[in-house]
Design an enzyme around this catalytic site. Structure first.
Site, PDB file in Angstrom:
ATOM      1  N   HIS A   2      -6.646  -9.347  -6.487  1.00 19.22           N
ATOM      2  CA  HIS A   2      -7.634  -8.481  -5.850  1.00 19.22           C
ATOM      3  C   HIS A   2      -8.943  -8.789  -6.566  1.00 19.22           C
ATOM      4  CE1 HIS A   2      -8.878  -4.074  -4.726  1.00 19.22           C
ATOM      5  NE2 HIS A   2      -9.753  -4.971  -4.332  1.00 19.22           N
ATOM      6  N   ARG A  16      -6.462  -2.907   3.808  1.00 19.35           N
ATOM      7  CA  ARG A  16      -6.989  -1.881   4.708  1.00 19.35           C
ATOM      8  C   ARG A  16      -7.223  -2.377   6.130  1.00 19.35           C
ATOM      9  NH1 ARG A  16     -11.209  -0.329   0.180  1.00 19.35           N
ATOM     10  NH2 ARG A  16     -10.758  -2.532  -0.227  1.00 19.35           N
ATOM     11  N   ASN A  66      -7.252 -11.616  -2.383  1.00 18.28           N
ATOM     12  CA  ASN A  66      -7.175 -10.285  -1.771  1.00 18.28           C
ATOM     13  C   ASN A  66      -8.463  -9.522  -2.049  1.00 18.28           C
ATOM     14  OD1 ASN A  66      -6.013  -7.187  -2.856  1.00 18.28           O
ATOM     15  ND2 ASN A  66      -5.930  -7.739  -0.708  1.00 18.28           N
ATOM     16  N   GLY A  97     -11.307  -7.011   0.596  1.00 17.87           N
ATOM     17  CA  GLY A  97     -12.471  -7.025   1.482  1.00 17.87           C
ATOM     18  C   GLY A  97     -12.381  -7.936   2.686  1.00 17.87           C
ATOM     19  N   LYS A 136       0.542  -9.386  -9.014  1.00 13.55           N
ATOM     20  CA  LYS A 136      -0.675  -8.971  -8.298  1.00 13.55           C
ATOM     21  C   LYS A 136      -1.564  -8.259  -9.307  1.00 13.55           C
ATOM     22  CE  LYS A 136      -2.279  -6.402  -4.231  1.00 13.55           C
ATOM     23  NZ  LYS A 136      -2.827  -5.126  -4.738  1.00 13.55           N
ATOM     24  N   MET A 139       0.858  -1.200   0.000  1.00  8.21           N
ATOM     25  CA  MET A 139       0.000   0.000   0.000  1.00  8.21           C
ATOM     26  C   MET A 139       0.886   1.239   0.000  1.00  8.21           C
ATOM     27  SD  MET A 139      -3.115  -1.026   2.604  1.00  8.21           S
ATOM     28  CE  MET A 139      -2.158  -1.977   3.777  1.00  8.21           C
ATOM     29  N   CYS A 156      -2.944  -1.708  -9.916  1.00  4.29           N
ATOM     30  CA  CYS A 156      -3.151  -0.370  -9.366  1.00  4.29           C
ATOM     31  C   CYS A 156      -3.879   0.511 -10.379  1.00  4.29           C
ATOM     32  CB  CYS A 156      -1.795   0.227  -9.021  1.00  4.29           C
ATOM     33  SG  CYS A 156      -1.937   1.753  -8.166  1.00  4.29           S
TER      34      CYS A 156
END
Ligand code: FMN
Length: 279
Positions: free
Chosen positions: A168, A238, A208, A210, A135, A12, A95
């Protein structure tokens, strides 16, 4: 299972710097840590790479995430990264931020060019002996079908040594949504990751997106498909900085089967932080 990669803290920007990772390591000895994304050109052009790449040895296991889309500059950057002894080198293909996606083609926009990603990953492989991973998202813009995701995975894995994809589990839109919206609005589809596990039995996938609690991590890791297969690991972003104590404080015992967690309580963590940062 200490030593296994079962849980990681996501890369991050402006969060997972060396100081945040110090906190994460006080809470969990076994969780994998990722750097913030480091752009290949930043590494190549900066005479003081320690500023981006140095970490204390207790931060192992640790992965370095790179941003870039040019195989030769990525190779050069990875040669420098290799000198720091990271345990994995990861390429950011997820990203959505304008700042990144607009500067040439990298981040999630790379998902539209799987051959280019394969070339980048082959170049990273030449520069380092450790695992090279990708990723990515489920899809980008209109390229958002399960078949297109399979095509991306197939081309990248056949054209390089990548055996592990961290996904993700939502698509992203390069235009029209802010980075924050791109992390909240497109729906999560964990089912697609289980479908990939079924359809690519020689590859490994990490989930990844949530995941909020250590209990969620445990149940995702425990889930098995009818073929008896599951995710390689869970990556949390997060939740690890919104609530590091709840997310990471019991990870060693709950996820890795360790006999104890490194921190008995939050006060102890605060004291350790004060010992390092205090005056
Ligand atoms: C502040 C912030 C910065 C991020 N920076 C990066 C990054 O540098 N590289 C990357 O691959 N993903 C980045 N992400 C995305 C996360 O790695 C992760 O994929 C996303 O937050 C979804 O996981 P979560 O729901 O557990 O937070 C960032 C997310 C946040 C919230």
């Amino acid at each position: 299972m200490a030593g296994s990669k079962l849980l990681s803290v996501a890369p991050m920007m402006d969060v997972t710097d060396v100081q945040f990772r110090h906190l994460a390591r006080l809470l969990s000895r076994h969780t994998w840590l990722y750097t913030e994304m480091v752009v290949d050109q930043t590494i190549r052009h900066n005479p003081v790479t320690d500023r981006f790449l140095w970490y204390p040895p207790e931060q192992h296991p640790i992965a370095c995430q790179l941003g870039g889309s040019n195989p030769s500059t990525l190779r050069e950057a990875a040669q420098i990264v290799a000198q720091y002894g990271y345990d994995e080198v990861n390429l950011n293909c997820g990203c959505p931020s304008d700042r990144v996606a607009g500067a040439g083609c990298f981040g999630a926009a790379l998902m539209l060019q799987p051959e280019a990603v394969a070339n980048c990953m082959a170049a990273l492989r030449e520069a380092t002996d450790v695992a090279v991973t990708v990723k990515c998202r489920l899809g980008v813009d209109q390229a958002d079908s399960y078949e297109e995701l399979c095509n991306f995975i197939k081309i990248v894995s056949e054209g390089s040594d990548v055996r592990h994809f961290i996904i993700h589990a939502r698509k992203c839109l390069l235009k029209g949504l802010s980075p924050h919206q791109n992390r909240t609005i497109p729906p999560l589809r964990y089912g697609w990751i289980h479908a990939l596990i079924r359809d690519f039995p020689d590859l490994e996938f990490s989930l990844n997106g949530g995941v909020k609690t250590c209990e969620d991590v445990r149940s995702i890791l425990d889930y098995r498909s009818p073929e008896g297969r599951g995710v390689r690991s869970v990556m949390v972003g997060r939740a690890a900085y919104d609530n590091p104590w709840n997310m990471l404080g019991k990870a060693d015992t709950m996820i890795f089967g360790a006999e104890s967690n490194p921190a008995a309580n939050r006060r102890q963590v605060m004291r350790s932080l004060h010992d390092v940062h205090g005056t």
